[in-house]
Scaffold this motif. Sequence first.
Motif, PDB file in Angstrom:
ATOM      1  N   GLY A  53       0.815  -1.217   0.000  1.00 18.59           N
ATOM      2  CA  GLY A  53       0.000   0.000   0.000  1.00 18.59           C
ATOM      3  C   GLY A  53       0.842   1.257   0.000  1.00 18.59           C
ATOM      4  N   ARG A  54       1.901   1.286   0.791  1.00 14.03           N
ATOM      5  CA  ARG A  54       2.784   2.457   0.850  1.00 14.03           C
ATOM      6  C   ARG A  54       3.511   2.636  -0.482  1.00 14.03           C
ATOM      7  NH1 ARG A  54       6.815   2.130   5.549  1.00 14.03           N
ATOM      8  NH2 ARG A  54       5.010   0.903   6.065  1.00 14.03           N
ATOM      9  N   TYR A  55       3.978   1.542  -1.074  1.00 13.52           N
ATOM     10  CA  TYR A  55       4.658   1.616  -2.372  1.00 13.52           C
ATOM     11  C   TYR A  55       3.701   2.166  -3.426  1.00 13.52           C
ATOM     12  CZ  TYR A  55       7.749   0.307  -6.208  1.00 13.52           C
ATOM     13  OH  TYR A  55       8.567   0.333  -7.316  1.00 13.52           O
ATOM     14  N   HIS A  56       2.479   1.659  -3.442  1.00 15.82           N
ATOM     15  CA  HIS A  56       1.476   2.153  -4.381  1.00 15.82           C
ATOM     16  C   HIS A  56       1.259   3.650  -4.199  1.00 15.82           C
ATOM     17  CE1 HIS A  56      -2.773   3.298  -5.146  1.00 15.82           C
ATOM     18  NE2 HIS A  56      -2.461   2.812  -6.328  1.00 15.82           N
ATOM     19  N   HIS A  57       1.106   4.071  -2.969  1.00 15.81           N
ATOM     20  CA  HIS A  57       0.839   5.482  -2.685  1.00 15.81           C
ATOM     21  C   HIS A  57       2.008   6.375  -3.102  1.00 15.81           C
ATOM     22  CE1 HIS A  57      -1.112   8.841  -0.728  1.00 15.81           C
ATOM     23  NE2 HIS A  57       0.043   9.132  -0.150  1.00 15.81           N
ATOM     24  N   ARG A  58       3.226   5.927  -2.848  1.00 16.91           N
ATOM     25  CA  ARG A  58       4.406   6.763  -3.102  1.00 16.91           C
ATOM     26  C   ARG A  58       4.926   6.694  -4.538  1.00 16.91           C
ATOM     27  NH1 ARG A  58       7.916   5.666   2.402  1.00 16.91           N
ATOM     28  NH2 ARG A  58       6.534   6.831   3.787  1.00 16.91           N
ATOM     29  N   ARG A  59       4.780   5.540  -5.187  1.00 16.13           N
ATOM     30  CA  ARG A  59       5.444   5.356  -6.481  1.00 16.13           C
ATOM     31  C   ARG A  59       4.495   5.205  -7.676  1.00 16.13           C
ATOM     32  NH1 ARG A  59      10.730   3.468  -6.321  1.00 16.13           N
ATOM     33  NH2 ARG A  59      10.689   4.291  -8.421  1.00 16.13           N
ATOM     34  N   ILE A  60       3.205   4.931  -7.425  1.00 12.00           N
ATOM     35  CA  ILE A  60       2.309   4.611  -8.535  1.00 12.00           C
ATOM     36  C   ILE A  60       1.108   5.550  -8.614  1.00 12.00           C
ATOM     37  CG2 ILE A  60       0.778   2.826  -9.495  1.00 12.00           C
ATOM     38  CD1 ILE A  60       2.720   0.759  -8.137  1.00 12.00           C
ATOM     39  N   LYS A  61       0.427   5.746  -7.517  1.00 12.71           N
ATOM     40  CA  LYS A  61      -0.878   6.412  -7.487  1.00 12.71           C
ATOM     41  C   LYS A  61      -0.952   7.694  -8.318  1.00 12.71           C
ATOM     42  CE  LYS A  61      -4.331   8.215  -4.342  1.00 12.71           C
ATOM     43  NZ  LYS A  61      -4.619   8.563  -2.957  1.00 12.71           N
ATOM     44  N   ASP A  62      -0.074   8.630  -8.084  1.00 16.19           N
ATOM     45  CA  ASP A  62      -0.136   9.912  -8.795  1.00 16.19           C
ATOM     46  C   ASP A  62       0.917  10.038  -9.903  1.00 16.19           C
ATOM     47  OD1 ASP A  62      -2.287  10.879  -7.248  1.00 16.19           O
ATOM     48  OD2 ASP A  62      -0.906  11.442  -5.639  1.00 16.19           O
ATOM     49  N   SER A  63       1.536   8.911 -10.258  1.00 16.90           N
ATOM     50  CA  SER A  63       2.613   8.954 -11.249  1.00 16.90           C
ATOM     51  C   SER A  63       2.216   8.417 -12.617  1.00 16.90           C
ATOM     52  CB  SER A  63       3.812   8.146 -10.738  1.00 16.90           C
ATOM     53  OG  SER A  63       4.315   8.714  -9.543  1.00 16.90           O
ATOM     54  N   TYR A  64       1.132   7.669 -12.689  1.00 16.46           N
ATOM     55  CA  TYR A  64       0.741   7.024 -13.947  1.00 16.46           C
ATOM     56  C   TYR A  64      -0.739   7.264 -14.224  1.00 16.46           C
ATOM     57  CZ  TYR A  64       5.181   4.743 -13.361  1.00 16.46           C
ATOM     58  OH  TYR A  64       6.542   4.511 -13.185  1.00 16.46           O
ATOM     59  N   ARG A  65      -1.052   7.384 -15.511  1.00 16.59           N
ATOM     60  CA  ARG A  65      -2.444   7.530 -15.931  1.00 16.59           C
ATOM     61  C   ARG A  65      -3.167   6.233 -15.584  1.00 16.59           C
ATOM     62  NH1 ARG A  65      -5.236   6.275 -20.492  1.00 16.59           N
ATOM     63  NH2 ARG A  65      -3.365   5.421 -21.474  1.00 16.59           N
ATOM     64  N   TYR A  66      -4.407   6.354 -15.153  1.00 20.52           N
ATOM     65  CA  TYR A  66      -5.146   5.172 -14.728  1.00 20.52           C
ATOM     66  C   TYR A  66      -6.631   5.320 -15.033  1.00 20.52           C
ATOM     67  CZ  TYR A  66      -6.627   7.962 -10.719  1.00 20.52           C
ATOM     68  OH  TYR A  66      -7.167   8.947  -9.927  1.00 20.52           O
ATOM     69  N   SER A  67      -7.323   4.208 -14.947  1.00 20.59           N
ATOM     70  CA  SER A  67      -8.782   4.232 -15.028  1.00 20.59           C
ATOM     71  C   SER A  67      -9.344   3.150 -14.123  1.00 20.59           C
ATOM     72  CB  SER A  67      -9.268   4.043 -16.469  1.00 20.59           C
ATOM     73  OG  SER A  67      -8.885   2.774 -16.956  1.00 20.59           O
ATOM     74  N   ARG A  68     -10.505   3.424 -13.597  1.00 28.67           N
ATOM     75  CA  ARG A  68     -11.195   2.444 -12.764  1.00 28.67           C
ATOM     76  C   ARG A  68     -11.970   1.530 -13.698  1.00 28.67           C
ATOM     77  NH1 ARG A  68     -15.286   3.574  -7.677  1.00 28.67           N
ATOM     78  NH2 ARG A  68     -15.713   1.368  -7.261  1.00 28.67           N
ATOM     79  N   ILE A  69     -11.779   0.228 -13.542  1.00 32.96           N
ATOM     80  CA  ILE A  69     -12.470  -0.683 -14.447  1.00 32.96           C
ATOM     81  C   ILE A  69     -13.580  -1.451 -13.743  1.00 32.96           C
ATOM     82  CG2 ILE A  69     -10.512  -0.914 -15.992  1.00 32.96           C
ATOM     83  CD1 ILE A  69     -10.061  -3.708 -14.773  1.00 32.96           C
TER      84      ILE A  69
END
Length: 70
Positions: A53-69
Amino acid sequence: MNRTPVSSSNLKSVGYDQSSNTLEIEFHGGRVYQYYNVPKRIYQGLMAASSHGRYHHRRIKDSYRYSRIR
């Protein structure tokens, strides 16, 4: 996409499609997001992290374009 269950209070499972560099994360509660153009090393880092969860928050969440599927 096949996902692997992870031990996390926030994330339930994680999948990665190397051909499209798409990372898919299922959260507890059923939400599923796909993150686009994620390098394989980021996926590997997520899977190896002591806190997914911490890795996702720090390295992924606001760094890559995403969509909810789901």
